[in-house]
Scaffold this motif. Structure first.
Motif, PDB file in Angstrom:
ATOM      1  N   ARG A  38       0.829  -1.160  -0.060  1.00  0.00           N
ATOM      2  CA  ARG A  38       0.053  -0.047   0.162  1.00  0.00           C
ATOM      3  C   ARG A  38       0.751   1.106  -0.017  1.00  0.00           C
ATOM      4  O   ARG A  38       0.507   2.296  -0.034  1.00  0.00           O
ATOM      5  N   LEU A  39       2.103   1.096  -0.001  1.00  0.00           N
ATOM      6  CA  LEU A  39       3.165   2.210   0.023  1.00  0.00           C
ATOM      7  C   LEU A  39       3.032   2.870  -0.969  1.00  0.00           C
ATOM      8  O   LEU A  39       3.156   4.215  -1.292  1.00  0.00           O
ATOM      9  N   TRP A  40       3.044   2.325  -2.337  1.00  0.00           N
ATOM     10  CA  TRP A  40       2.952   2.863  -3.478  1.00  0.00           C
ATOM     11  C   TRP A  40       2.212   4.126  -3.782  1.00  0.00           C
ATOM     12  O   TRP A  40       2.189   4.933  -4.500  1.00  0.00           O
ATOM     13  N   ARG A  41       0.918   3.922  -3.215  1.00  0.00           N
ATOM     14  CA  ARG A  41       0.015   4.660  -3.356  1.00  0.00           C
ATOM     15  C   ARG A  41       0.164   5.944  -2.708  1.00  0.00           C
ATOM     16  O   ARG A  41      -0.189   7.052  -2.984  1.00  0.00           O
ATOM     17  N   ARG A  42       0.695   5.836  -1.405  1.00  0.00           N
ATOM     18  CA  ARG A  42       1.098   7.041  -0.650  1.00  0.00           C
ATOM     19  C   ARG A  42       2.055   7.678  -1.203  1.00  0.00           C
ATOM     20  O   ARG A  42       1.934   8.971  -1.290  1.00  0.00           O
ATOM     21  N   THR A  43       2.945   7.150  -1.749  1.00  0.00           N
ATOM     22  CA  THR A  43       4.297   7.681  -2.558  1.00  0.00           C
ATOM     23  C   THR A  43       3.671   8.651  -3.890  1.00  0.00           C
ATOM     24  O   THR A  43       4.062   9.655  -3.988  1.00  0.00           O
ATOM     25  N   ARG A  82       4.978  -1.723  -6.916  1.00  0.00           N
ATOM     26  CA  ARG A  82       4.381  -1.636  -6.075  1.00  0.00           C
ATOM     27  C   ARG A  82       4.242  -2.928  -5.084  1.00  0.00           C
ATOM     28  O   ARG A  82       4.021  -2.530  -3.766  1.00  0.00           O
ATOM     29  N   ALA A  83       4.827  -3.974  -5.376  1.00  0.00           N
ATOM     30  CA  ALA A  83       5.034  -4.941  -4.283  1.00  0.00           C
ATOM     31  C   ALA A  83       6.145  -4.793  -3.579  1.00  0.00           C
ATOM     32  O   ALA A  83       6.532  -5.395  -2.564  1.00  0.00           O
TER      33      ALA A  83
END
Length: 427
Positions: free
Chosen positions: A94-99, A149-150
């Motif tokens: 879920r970090l890729w969405r935040r970045t 994203r993973a």
């Protein structure tokens, strides 16, 4: 507990997940499962430290009860570690969405800043070029975030092999992105320039004489990032540095060591590089028609900071060492030689690697007594463990060890072996 949570996950699969979800197929479930596992482990550890929960069948013997408690805590620690790995993987996904959100928020802030500063001065081609450059960079970072994203999205290139954010890579990535943005600003202005004299001035803005300082800093910080990775890898392979993998990366990794303690070498490198980047950004905003001319004085300060960081990487760590081995003696015991079944104290340094203070890592420590491998028992105390520690280990001499001269060696949680220390075991 696992069966119960699995049943809850199946029951909840047909309806939307909420913040308190405990199933294993969503980030909230992984986070909640890890939190509950940690809480259960801490409660069990403190109960055993207070002498509660030990079966009567083993309570009569100090060594038997210690071994039983150690096995129970080891199993509980493995469950916590498994939950931690699941929570870390979900966090990275879920970090890729935040970045991506942070990147595009930066573009919006740039637009607002340009709009405010354009009041009175008017909108210029340089502002348009800067906005377009920001959109291009943000689009590239978003695409990279989706493909990785993973592994943490746009942060994937700056996450080290130990699953922590790498300070050297983060600093180098910041300079690379800034220089790419600066060049794109010039490219945008060059594409919109109508006169030959204006185009020549923009091309002259790319001359090395104008951006020698910033180009030198870019080359050095990029070289430091590559060199540090090589240095750390060689020191780990040579057993001169102990590294353990983190469950997940965090922003604090940029300023701390593997144990979460503030590191001077990392802090000064990040702070000085950030100050130099801010100065270069202001120079680019004031003179968007050329590469930011970083003064040589500031460039040398960054180079000195990078050298200090590299020296810190060479100096950190060290191989664990056994200094002495003695027979453990409790109050009232008579002095005697070491016999099979006795506890021995192994005194030295570096037995617990930095960042390996968790019970799942401590339970992996092994002491070789002659040909026998003895797992170091976990001895809980309220708030932590009394055994093992970084400078002292207590293990029993197994009955399988033949009397005579035998060698003792410690294998840490990072897989590093200490020196061999000879002791005499009597019948």
């Amino acid at each position: 507990m696992a069966v119960q949570e699995a049943g809850q996950g199946g029951a909840d699969a047909g309806r939307p997940h909420e913040g308190g979800c405990t199933c294993g197929d969503c980030p909230h479930g992984a986070r909640e499962g890890h939190r509950r596992a940690v809480a259960a482990f801490l409660l069990k550890r403190d109960e055993y430290a207070a002498g509660q929960g030990v079966p009567a069948a083993v309570a009569y013997s100090a060594s038997a009860s210690r071994q039983w408690v150690s096995e129970e805590l080891t199993q509980a620690a493995e469950a916590v570690a498994e939950r931690g790995r699941a929570e870390g993987a979900a966090w990275l996904e879920r970090l890729w969405r935040r970045t991506a959100v942070v990147v595009w928020a930066g573009v919006v802030l740039l637009l607002l800043g340009q709009a405010l500063t354009a009041v009175g001065a008017g909108w210029t081609a340089a502002r348009t070029a800067g906005l377009l450059a920001a959109v291009v960079v943000a689009g590239a970072l978003t695409a990279a975030s989706w493909f990785h994203r993973a592994r943490g999205g746009a942060l994937a290139p700056v996450i080290g092999e130990d699953n922590r954010l790498s300070t050297s890579r983060a600093v180098a990535a910041a300079w690379v992105l800034f220089l790419a943005f600066a060049v794109l600003v010039l490219v945008g202005q060059l594409a919109g320039a109508s006169g030959g004299r204006e185009r020549d001035a923009l091309i002259d803005g790319l001359e090395l004489a104008r951006g020698a300082g910033v180009v030198t800093v870019l080359a050095v910080v990029s070289g430091i990032a590559v060199l540090v990775r090589r240095v750390v890898g060689l020191r780990v392979q040579g057993q001169r540095l102990q590294k353990v993998r983190a469950h997940r990366p965090g922003a604090a990794d940029l300023l701390t060591d593997d144990a979460g303690r503030g590191s001077f070498a990392d802090i000064q490198y990040v702070v000085i590089s950030a100050v130099a980047l801010v100065f270069a950004a202001v120079r680019l905003a004031r003179r968007p028609e050329q590469l930011p001319d970083l003064p040589w004085g500031l460039a040398v300060v960054v180079l000195v900071s990078a050298a200090t960081y590299l020296a810190g990487k060479y100096a950190e760590g060290g191989r664990p060492v056994i200094l002495s081995v003695v027979r453990a003696r409790e109050a009232g015991d008579l002095d005697a030689p070491i016999r099979t079944g006795d506890d021995i104290e192994i005194r030295g340094a570096g037995f617990v690697p930095v960042g390996a203070q968790g019970a799942d890592r401590l339970s992996r420590m092994v002491v070789r007594v002659g040909p026998v491998n003895v797992h170091v028992p976990l001895v809980p105390v309220r708030g932590g463990f009394d055994n093992p520690t970084d400078a002292l280990l207590t293990v029993p001499v197994p009955a399988e060890v033949e009397p005579g001269r035998v060698e003792v060696q410690v294998v840490t949680a990072a897989g590093v072996e200490t020196n061999r220390y000879a002791i005499d075991v009597t019948e």
